[in-house]
Design an enzyme around this catalytic site. Structure first.
Site, mmCIF file in Angstrom:
data_model
loop_
_atom_site.group_PDB
_atom_site.id
_atom_site.type_symbol
_atom_site.label_atom_id
_atom_site.label_comp_id
_atom_site.label_asym_id
_atom_site.label_seq_id
_atom_site.Cartn_x
_atom_site.Cartn_y
_atom_site.Cartn_z
ATOM 1 N N LYS A 70 2.374 0.247 -4.658
ATOM 2 C CA LYS A 70 2.446 1.113 -2.772
ATOM 3 C C LYS A 70 2.765 1.907 -3.252
ATOM 4 C CE LYS A 70 6.798 -0.221 -2.406
ATOM 5 N NZ LYS A 70 7.467 -0.953 -1.533
ATOM 6 N N THR A 71 4.194 2.403 -3.384
ATOM 7 C CA THR A 71 4.256 3.981 -2.926
ATOM 8 C C THR A 71 3.715 4.780 -3.883
ATOM 9 O OG1 THR A 71 6.960 2.339 -3.757
ATOM 10 C CG2 THR A 71 7.266 4.696 -3.762
ATOM 11 N N ASP B 71 7.034 1.891 5.236
ATOM 12 C CA ASP B 71 7.291 1.251 4.550
ATOM 13 C C ASP B 71 7.873 -0.127 4.374
ATOM 14 O OD1 ASP B 71 7.499 0.665 1.302
ATOM 15 O OD2 ASP B 71 9.046 1.547 0.946
ATOM 16 N N GLU B 72 7.815 -1.451 3.513
ATOM 17 C CA GLU B 72 8.109 -2.056 3.331
ATOM 18 C C GLU B 72 8.107 -2.859 5.213
ATOM 19 O OE1 GLU B 72 9.350 -4.089 1.195
ATOM 20 O OE2 GLU B 72 10.274 -2.800 -0.468
ATOM 21 N N GLN C 233 6.772 -11.206 -0.115
ATOM 22 C CA GLN C 233 8.243 -9.956 -0.580
ATOM 23 C C GLN C 233 9.885 -9.797 1.537
ATOM 24 O OE1 GLN C 233 8.848 -6.969 -4.007
ATOM 25 N NE2 GLN C 233 6.043 -7.547 -3.296
ATOM 26 N N ARG D 38 9.952 -9.214 -10.960
ATOM 27 C CA ARG D 38 10.821 -8.143 -11.979
ATOM 28 C C ARG D 38 10.860 -7.782 -12.474
ATOM 29 N NH1 ARG D 38 10.670 -5.641 -7.610
ATOM 30 N NH2 ARG D 38 9.299 -7.204 -6.929
#
Length: 803
Positions: free
Chosen positions: A38-39, A222-223, A261, A650
Site C-alpha cells: 500500500k505505502t 492513507d488509511e 483493517q 502481522r
DNA sequence: CGATGACGAGCGGTC
DNA sequence: CTCGTCATCG
C-alpha cells in the site's frame, strides 16, 4: 529531464499496483489488503505524478494518520526521486490543519501563536471548567465530557448543532459551549478543534477554498477506513465534487484503505466513508490490491478464513505466491504465567535458530496483559521493548517544562499556568489559586493578569511567580531555542527539584534530553542557518533541486508543518513557537531502548502497519479477545474480528496463537473459555501444540486418553455443526489415540457466554464463562450491580434476557 | 501547605 | 493486582 520515462518507477510493481499508480487524474479508491504494498503504491503514485509532469510538489497533498506514516512516505519519496518535500503538503490530518490555521489564523479567528492542547491538557482544561461552574462530577465525569466534546467535534458539530433530547445532553452541551469559550479566551485549540476550525474556514471562505482547490490537483489519503465524519468532510472541502455555482475543481482524490483493517470505530472512525466516497465522488476507478507480499500462505489463509466470518465487507481475498510455510501453532496453557513461560521458551529456541529478537513480537488485546510477559522475559534476561507507554512529550516533567515555555509564548494560557504555578512547590496552595481564579473570573481576564487583584501573602507569592515568568520572557527574547530551554529548566527550579527527589534521576535525564530534542528540531527545520522558510511555489517547480543540495538529510525527512508563513504578512513562527507545536503534534517515541535488539511487546492496535517474522498472539480468550465490552453487538464483534485479522496478518513466517485456562485479571483469577475465533480458523493450517482438554481435566487426574474434544465441555454459541471434526494432523506429536468427539454439555438451560441473563437476586448480568457439565455445571456471570460471581446452574435460576 | 494512606475503578490510543 | 484520585494528618 522533467518528463522522464515513468517505466522505471512502475517496474517491479504487479499489474494492479501499476494500474493504481498510473491512473488518470480522477477520483479513485484503492482497496489495499494487508501486506499488499500500500505505502509503495501511494508513494510511487506521487513520484509518478511528479515525474510525468502532471503535478508539481505544490500541487500535491498527501494525508496520513500518524507521523510515522508521513515520515515513511517522505523517506521513500526522496529515495525515489529528488524532490523538494517542503513544497508538498505531506503530513498528518492534524499537522496539515495546523499548517493551514497558522497561515489563515485571521480567517480562523485565532492568534497566530495558538497553542495546541493534547489529550491530557484537554482533560485538565475540562476539569478546571467543571470546578469553576460547579458541575457535578458524579453525574458528569470529566472523562465522559471530554469524550462527548471530542465526539461532537469529530462529527463536525458545534454546541448549537447538537440535538438536545434530554436534560443530561442539554447540560453537556452547555459545558461544551463553556469549554469552547474558555479555549478561545486562552488562545488554545484541541486536536478536534484543529480539524473542525480548518474545515469551517474552508467551508465559509470561498476565496480560500477555491485557492486550495485549484492548488491541490491531487489529494492522496492513507488509511481511508480510519477517517471520521469530519475528516471526510474536510477532504470534500478540498475537492468539493459538487459546489454549486463554481466550476468543477478538476482535482483527484486518491484514497487508499482496507475495510478489513478498520479497528478504530471506538474513536469515531467510519468505514462507511469508503462507500460514501464512491457514491458522492462518483468514483470511476476501484482497484483491489490482493497480492500479499508478507506472509506464508498458511498464515494468510488463516486470516482470510477468519475475516470471511464478517458480514458487510467490501470483499477481498488475499493471495500469495509464497509457499504454505509453517503451520500456525496453537497453544493452550493452564495459566497466564505458564503462557508467558512457554513463550519465553519458544523465543529462546527461535533465537538459537537465528531469529533476531526484534523479529519476534508479542501481541495482546489490552495493555494489562503485558506485565506477566514482561516478568517472564525479565527473569529470562531477554531484552524486550514495550510500546504504548507514556511518550517523551507526555511525561510529567516534560509537560512541566513545556508549560513554562508555553507561558513565555502566551501568558494567558491558564492550563499551563495552573500546571506550574506551584510546581516546583513554592508555597502557592489551592486556596491561593482559588482566590486568583475568582479574581480572574470576575474581571474576565487570564490568571496571569489577575495577579494584581489578589492581596496578602498569597498575592505576594503569586506575584513572585508571575514576575519570574516575566523575567524569563524578557531574558530569553534574543536567545536561541537551546538557550531558552536551558534557562527555563534552571530558573524554574525544575532541574533542581528533580535532582533532590529520591528517584528523580530519570526525570533529570529526560529534561536534559529535552534540550537535545530542541537542538535536533532546530537543525531539522533549518532555523539555525537559513532562518527563512523555503518559498512555497504555487504550482511547484523545484524538481531539479536535490534534497542534499538543500541541506536536508534524506534519512531524516521533516514534516515542515510549523513553518507555514502567515498568509498576509509572510511572518513565520518563532523557533520556540514552532517547537511547542512540534511537541504537541508529535508526542515523540516512547522508549529509549529502541536501538537494542529486543523482543517487541504491544497491543494489537499498536501493531497495525508493522510486520515481524514471528508473532505471538496471546490471551485468545472469550471476554479478553474478543473483549467482553465488544461482544454484545454485532458491530463490536466484527471490529474485534478485524482486530484479530490485523494481528494475524502481522506475521511473515511463523504465527503462534495462545490462550490460557486461567488468568489474573483485576486481582482475581478468571476462568476463560478459548476465543470463539479459534472456531473460525481453517484446521488444515493449524498445528495444536497441546492436547485439547477442558480446564478441569488439567487439574483432575487423567482417566486415560483425552476428555472431550477441542472444545472440551465448554458451551459455545455455535451449533454442533460449527464444531469441526477432529482430524489427525493437528497434533504436533499425536499419541495415536484420537480423542472422542465432544458432546454438548447438558445444562438444561440455554445460556452461552456473552449472553445477558437475569438472576432473581443479583439482577442483570452477562455470562463470562461456563464450566463443567450436568450437576456440576457452573457459570461465571458479571452482574452489573454485584460484580463477577460463579453460580452453580443446578441451584441458581438464570433466565436468558433477549437484547 | 504538602506528604502519606484509603479507596475505587480498570479496552483499544493517533494527533 | 495497580494505578490514579481524594482525604487526612503533620
Amino acid at each position: 529531464m522533467l518528463f522522464e520515462d515513468p517505466t522505471p518507477l512502475v517496474a517491479g510493481l504487479n499489474p494492479e499496483q501499476a494500474a493504481a499508480v498510473t491512473l488518470p487524474p480522477e477520483h479513485a479508491l484503492i482497496l489495499a489488503g494487508a501486506g499488499s504494498g500500500k505505502t509503495r503504491v501511494l508513494t510511487t503514485r506521487i513520484a509518478w505524478l511528479l515525474q510525468s509532469g502532471q503535478a508539481g510538489p505544490g500541487g500535491i497533498m498527501a494525508v496520513t494518520f500518524t507521523n510515522k506514516a508521513a515520515k515513511e512516505m517522505m523517506t521513500r519519496l526522496t529515495a525515489m526521486l529528488p524532490v523538494n518535500v517542503r513544497g508538498m503538503w505531506i503530513g498528518t490530518f492534524h499537522g496539515l490543519c495546523n499548517r493551514f490555521l497558522r497561515a489563515h489564523h485571521q480567517a480562523a479567528g485565532l492568534p497566530q501563536t495558538f497553542q495546541i492542547l493534547d489529550t491530557q491538557d484537554q482533560l485538565s482544561a475540562i476539569k478546571r471548567l467543571c470546578k469553576q461552574h460547579n458541575v457535578d462530577d458524579e453525574r458528569f465525569p470529566p472523562k465522559q465530557l471530554q469524550w462527548f466534546i471530542s465526539g461532537c467535534k469529530e462529527d463536525g458539530m458545534r454546541p448549537r448543532d447538537v440535538v438536545v433530547r434530554d436534560d443530561e445532553t442539554r447540560r453537556k452541551v452547555e459545558i461544551y459551549q463553556l469549554y469552547e469559550e474558555q479555549c478561545q479566551r486562552e488562545g488554545v485549540v484541541d486536536f478536534g478543534e484543529l480539524m473542525l476550525r480548518s474545515y469551517e474556514v474552508l467551508r465559509d471562505n470561498d476565496p480560500i477554498r477555491v485557492h486550495y482547490q485549484r492548488r491541490f490537483k491531487h489529494i492522496l489519503i492513507d488509511e481511508f477506513q480510519d477517517t471520521n465524519r469530519l475528516q471526510y468532510a474536510w477532504i470534500k472541502m478540498f475537492s468539493s465534487p459538487h459546489t454549486e455555482g463554481l466550476p468543477p475543481s478538476g482535482n483527484a482524490v486518491f484514497a487508499v484503505g482496507d475495510d478489513d483493517q478498520s479497528i478504530y470505530a471506538f474513536r469515531g472512525a467510519r468505514v462507511g466513508n469508503m462507500a460514501d466516497f464512491v457514491r458522492e465522488f462518483q468514483v470511476k476507478h476501484q482497484i483491489k490490491l490482493e497480492q500479499n507480499y508478507r506472509s506464508a500462505s498458511n498464515i494468510l489463509n488463516t486470516a482470510n478464513e477468519l475475516i470471511s466470518h464478517n458480514s458487510r465487507r467490501l470483499g477481498k481475498n488475499l493471495r500469495t505466491d509464497a509457499g504454505a510455510g509453517e503451520p500456525v501453532r496453537v497453544y493452550e496453557s493452564v495459566s497466564d504465567f505458564a503462557e508467558a513461560q512457554w513463550m519465553v521458551d519458544e523465543m529462546k529456541q527461535l533465537e538459537r535458530e537465528g531469529t533476531p529478537r526484534s523479529e519476534m513480537a508479542v501481541l495482546y488485546r489490552s495493555n494489562a496483559q503485558s506485565r506477566v510477559v514482561e516478568t517472564a522475559l525479565f527473569n529470562a534476561a531477554i531484552p524486550y521493548r514495550v510500546y504504548g507507554g507514556l511518550r517523551f512529550f507526555e511525561r510529567a516533567e516534560i509537560k512541566h517544562a513545556l508549560a513554562y515555555l508555553r507561558l513565555l509564548e502566551n501568558p494567558h494560557d491558564d492550563t499551563s499556568f495552573l500546571r506550574v504555578v506551584n510546581f516546583p512547590p513554592r508555597g502557592i496552595g489551592a486556596r491561593s489559586v482559588e482566590q486568583l481564579q475568582d479574581v480572574a473570573r470576575s474581571s474576565g481576564c487570564s490568571l496571569h493578569d489577575a495577579v494584581s487583584g489578589v492581596t496578602g501573602r498569597a498575592g505576594t507569592a503569586i506575584a513572585n511567580f508571575v514576575a519570574l515568568l516575566d523575567v524569563m520572557r524578557e531574558k530569553t527574547e534574543a536567545m536561541t531555542l537551546k538557550e531558552i530551554i536551558e534557562l527555563v529548566l534552571d530558573k524554574s527550579g525544575l532541574i533542581e527539584h528533580f535532582r533532590n527527589e529520591r528517584e528523580g534521576e530519570d526525570r533529570v535525564e529526560n529534561l536534559e534530553e529535552l534540550v537535545n530534542a530542541a537542538e535536533s528540531f532546530v537543525m531539522q527545520e533549518g532555523f539555525g542557518r537559513d532562518a527563512v522558510a523555503l518559498p512555497v511555489d504555487e504550482h511547484g517547480s523545484s524538481l531539479s533541486q536535490s534534497p542534499v543540495s538543500q541541506g536536508l538529510d534524506p534519512d531524516a525527512p521533516v514534516l515542515n508543518e510549523s513553518l507555514a508563513p502567515d498568509a498576509e504578512t509572510g511572518e513565520t513562527l518563532s523557533p520556540l513557537a514552532a517547537f511547542l507545536t512540534h511537541a504537541a503534534l508529535e508526542s515523540g517515541d516512547n522508549q529509549a531502548q529502541a536501538g537494542q535488539d529486543a523482543v517487541q511487546l504491544m497491543t494489537v492496535h499498536a501493531a497495525k502497519g508493522l510486520e515481524f517474522d514471528c508473532v505471538f498472539i496471546t490471551g485468545l480468550e472469550e471476554g479478553l479477545f474478543p473483549h467482553e465490552n465488544s461482544m454484545s453487538d454485532r458491530d463490536g464483534l466484527e471490529e474485534e474480528r478485524r482486530l484479530m485479522y490485523v494481528a494475524i496478518t502481522r506475521a511473515r513466517k511463523r504465527l503462534y496463537l495462545s490462550h490460557s485456562q486461567t488468568r489474573m485479571l483485576h486481582g482475581q483469577t478468571r476462568y476463560n473459555m478459548k476465543s470463539r475465533f479459534f472456531d473460525e480458523l481453517p484446521e488444515a493450517c493449524l498445528k495444536w501444540l497441546t492436547p485439547p482438554q477442558p480446564a478441569w481435566a488439567a487439574a483432575a487426574p487423567s482417566v486415560g486418553g483425552w476428555q472431550g474434544g477441542r472444545r472440551g465441555l465448554y458451551a459455545t454459541g455455535g451449533s454442533p455443526a460449527a464444531n469441526p471434526a477432529w482430524s489427525p494432523g493437528f497434533l504436533s506429536t499425536g499419541s495415536g489415540t484420537p480423542p472422542p468427539k465432544a458432546s454438548e454439555p447438558d445444562r438444561g438451560v440455554d445460556i452461552r457466554t456473552g449472553q445477558k441473563v437475569f438472576h432473581n437476586k443479583f439482577g442483570e448480568g452477562k455470562v463470562l464463562a461456563l464450566e463443567g457439565a450436568g450437576a456440576d455445571a457452573r457459570a461465571q456471570v458479571n452482574f452489573s450491580r454485584h460484580g463477577v460471581k460463579w453460580l452453580a446452574l443446578s441451584v441458581a435460576k438464570l433466565t436468558p434476557v433477549d437484547e
